[in-house]
Structure formats: C-alpha cells, structure tokens
Design a protein around this motif. Structure first.
Motif, PDB file in Angstrom:
ATOM      1  N   MET A 105       0.840  -1.185   0.000  1.00 35.28           N
ATOM      2  CA  MET A 105       0.000   0.000   0.000  1.00 35.28           C
ATOM      3  C   MET A 105       0.883   1.246   0.000  1.00 35.28           C
ATOM      4  N   ILE A 106       0.511   2.213  -0.772  1.00 35.40           N
ATOM      5  CA  ILE A 106       1.244   3.477  -0.844  1.00 35.40           C
ATOM      6  C   ILE A 106       0.751   4.386   0.271  1.00 35.40           C
ATOM      7  N   THR A 107       1.670   4.949   1.016  1.00 32.85           N
ATOM      8  CA  THR A 107       1.285   5.882   2.071  1.00 32.85           C
ATOM      9  C   THR A 107       1.341   7.299   1.533  1.00 32.85           C
ATOM     10  N   LEU A 108       0.718   8.215   2.262  1.00 32.59           N
ATOM     11  CA  LEU A 108       0.772   9.617   1.847  1.00 32.59           C
ATOM     12  C   LEU A 108       2.199  10.130   1.870  1.00 32.59           C
ATOM     13  N   ARG A 109       3.014   9.640   2.773  1.00 35.16           N
ATOM     14  CA  ARG A 109       4.417  10.054   2.822  1.00 35.16           C
ATOM     15  C   ARG A 109       5.135   9.638   1.541  1.00 35.16           C
ATOM     16  N   ASP A 110       4.913   8.392   1.112  1.00 37.48           N
ATOM     17  CA  ASP A 110       5.511   7.918  -0.139  1.00 37.48           C
ATOM     18  C   ASP A 110       5.050   8.779  -1.304  1.00 37.48           C
ATOM     19  N   MET A 111       3.747   9.057  -1.331  1.00 35.26           N
ATOM     20  CA  MET A 111       3.188   9.840  -2.417  1.00 35.26           C
ATOM     21  C   MET A 111       3.763  11.250  -2.425  1.00 35.26           C
ATOM     22  N   GLU A 135       6.600  12.256  -1.471  1.00 38.24           N
ATOM     23  CA  GLU A 135       7.989  12.269  -1.916  1.00 38.24           C
ATOM     24  C   GLU A 135       8.094  12.163  -3.430  1.00 38.24           C
ATOM     25  N   GLU A 136       7.114  11.507  -4.061  1.00 43.78           N
ATOM     26  CA  GLU A 136       7.188  11.248  -5.494  1.00 43.78           C
ATOM     27  C   GLU A 136       6.276  12.123  -6.339  1.00 43.78           C
ATOM     28  N   THR A 137       5.169  12.578  -5.771  1.00 44.25           N
ATOM     29  CA  THR A 137       4.158  13.279  -6.546  1.00 44.25           C
ATOM     30  C   THR A 137       4.562  14.714  -6.834  1.00 44.25           C
ATOM     31  N   VAL A 138       4.263  15.147  -8.039  1.00 46.37           N
ATOM     32  CA  VAL A 138       4.486  16.536  -8.419  1.00 46.37           C
ATOM     33  C   VAL A 138       3.467  17.373  -7.672  1.00 46.37           C
ATOM     34  N   MET A 139       3.923  18.273  -6.827  1.00 47.02           N
ATOM     35  CA  MET A 139       3.015  19.134  -6.091  1.00 47.02           C
ATOM     36  C   MET A 139       2.758  20.371  -6.941  1.00 47.02           C
ATOM     37  N   ALA A 197      -6.796  14.847  -2.677  1.00 47.89           N
ATOM     38  CA  ALA A 197      -7.012  16.262  -2.969  1.00 47.89           C
ATOM     39  C   ALA A 197      -6.328  17.136  -1.925  1.00 47.89           C
ATOM     40  N   GLU A 198      -6.515  16.799  -0.663  1.00 44.03           N
ATOM     41  CA  GLU A 198      -5.907  17.585   0.411  1.00 44.03           C
ATOM     42  C   GLU A 198      -4.377  17.521   0.351  1.00 44.03           C
ATOM     43  N   SER A 199      -3.844  16.344   0.048  1.00 45.08           N
ATOM     44  CA  SER A 199      -2.388  16.188   0.052  1.00 45.08           C
ATOM     45  C   SER A 199      -1.715  16.893  -1.121  1.00 45.08           C
TER      46      SER A 199
END
Length: 80
Positions: free
Chosen positions: A1-7, A9-13, A46-48
């Motif tokens: 499972m992907i955590t918000l922390r993992d996301m 670190e990788e997701t374009v904000m 959405a929030e993250s």
C-alpha cells in the motif's frame, strides 16, 4: 500500500489554481491513480496535493482509474 508520505515524496506538487499540463499532468495522474488504487481516498489525495476534490476526481478519470463507490464497503461495517 502506498502511504501519503511515499506519495508526497514522489508526486508533483502543484499550486492551487495553477494549470497542470503536459508531462507534469501525466506524472500527477499516474501518481494519484497508483495511490488511489492502493486505497487512499479522493478527498485525502485532494488535500495532500492542494487541489480540489473535483480536480482530483477528474484527473483520476483521465488516468483510467476505476472509482470506488462512495462510503466504502458496507459489507465490512459492523452490524450489516
């Protein structure tokens, strides 16, 4: 499972109200789809990312994500 922390670190904000296009949009869509498939809710995504629920839902649909029904799985609720 992907955590918000993992996301995170990788997701374009991307900033709220800023257009997201091209490879940046493709990367965001891919990251959100992966996180959603692992169980993260649209609202949490959405929030993250600092985007609206509607934007996030639209990106997921663009990415081909199969959306879950709202409210989770009623069969797993106690008393049902």
């Amino acid at each position: 499972m992907i955590t918000l922390r993992d996301m995170a670190e990788e997701t374009v904000m991307v900033g709220k109200g800023r257009k997201v296009t091209g490879t940046e949009r493709d990367k965001l869509a891919s990251d959100l789809k992966k996180a959603y498939a692992s169980g993260v809710s649209i609202r949490t995504l959405a929030e993250s990312t600092g985007r609206s629920y509607g934007f996030t839902r639209g990106i997921l649909l663009e990415a081909g994500a199969v959306l879950r029904s709202p409210g989770g799985d009623a069969r797993s609720q106690p008393g049902t």
